[in-house]
Design an enzyme around this catalytic site. Sequence first.
Site, mmCIF file in Angstrom:
data_model
loop_
_atom_site.group_PDB
_atom_site.id
_atom_site.type_symbol
_atom_site.label_atom_id
_atom_site.label_comp_id
_atom_site.label_asym_id
_atom_site.label_seq_id
_atom_site.Cartn_x
_atom_site.Cartn_y
_atom_site.Cartn_z
ATOM 1 C CG ASP A 1 0.151 -32.694 -29.858
ATOM 2 O OD1 ASP A 1 0.916 -31.724 -29.746
ATOM 3 O OD2 ASP A 1 0.261 -33.543 -30.755
ATOM 4 N NE ARG B 1 -14.376 -26.441 -27.182
ATOM 5 C CZ ARG B 1 -14.724 -27.308 -26.235
ATOM 6 N NH1 ARG B 1 -14.209 -27.210 -25.024
ATOM 7 N NH2 ARG B 1 -15.564 -28.287 -26.494
ATOM 8 C CE1 TYR C 1 -4.755 -25.828 -27.010
ATOM 9 C CE2 TYR C 1 -6.690 -26.542 -28.236
ATOM 10 C CZ TYR C 1 -6.096 -26.170 -27.046
ATOM 11 O OH TYR C 1 -6.825 -26.138 -25.893
ATOM 12 N NE ARG D 1 -3.480 -42.170 -53.266
ATOM 13 C CZ ARG D 1 -2.277 -42.175 -52.718
ATOM 14 N NH1 ARG D 1 -1.896 -43.183 -51.955
ATOM 15 N NH2 ARG D 1 -1.421 -41.190 -52.930
ATOM 16 C CG HIS E 1 -5.956 -19.486 -28.864
ATOM 17 N ND1 HIS E 1 -6.506 -20.729 -28.650
ATOM 18 C CD2 HIS E 1 -5.983 -19.276 -30.196
ATOM 19 C CE1 HIS E 1 -6.831 -21.258 -29.816
ATOM 20 N NE2 HIS E 1 -6.529 -20.388 -30.765
ATOM 21 C CG ASP F 1 -14.426 -20.257 -21.399
ATOM 22 O OD1 ASP F 1 -13.475 -20.272 -20.581
ATOM 23 O OD2 ASP F 1 -14.395 -20.877 -22.475
ATOM 24 C CG HIS G 1 -8.996 -20.336 -22.217
ATOM 25 N ND1 HIS G 1 -9.497 -21.418 -22.886
ATOM 26 C CD2 HIS G 1 -10.013 -19.860 -21.462
ATOM 27 C CE1 HIS G 1 -10.757 -21.602 -22.552
ATOM 28 N NE2 HIS G 1 -11.104 -20.670 -21.688
#
Length: 177
Positions: free
Chosen positions: A47, A58, A130, A23, A117, A166, A61
């Site tokens: 989250d 990205r 995350y 499955r 990060h 950024d 930060h």
Amino acid sequence: MKTEALALPGLLLLEPRVFTDDRGHFFESYNERDFRHAGIDERFVQDNQSRSHRGVLRGLHAQLENPQGKLVRVVCGTILDVAVDIRPDSATFGRWEAVRLDADAPSQLWVPPGFAHGFVALAEPTVVLYKCTALYDADDEIGIRWDDPDLAIDWPVRSPVLSDKDAALPTLAELEP
């Protein structure tokens, strides 16, 4: 869950037990007891999820006064995930580590508080989820240029797609007091 300590103190690569049958597959992405056993005794309060096209970068930060720990996983696609140690008293201050995370091999990266990060999407589309240990605070947010020459991060893209914010971030040296 298999836990691998990476070169920078505190960074962990976590591999859940995956149960596969005809499955598909199943795994626990978070189990408080297992994470405590691995040394992650943090409370997650937020989250976040992002969807990116291939080549979107990205980051990098962080939050200065209320740093976030992040438990990062990819639910669709592939990223190169990068963490930079910005803990002022750390012996590894200014060093970075990169890990490839892929939805087909559901490892997670634990990025403890005190690291900047960022990631670059390597597949189309890429969805990253995350968990954070502190709430986002725009007034506390700091960032580091993705192409800071002193960091010399080996990104697999030369001309990433960046947000205006950024693209205007300072280097780590420009951030230091």
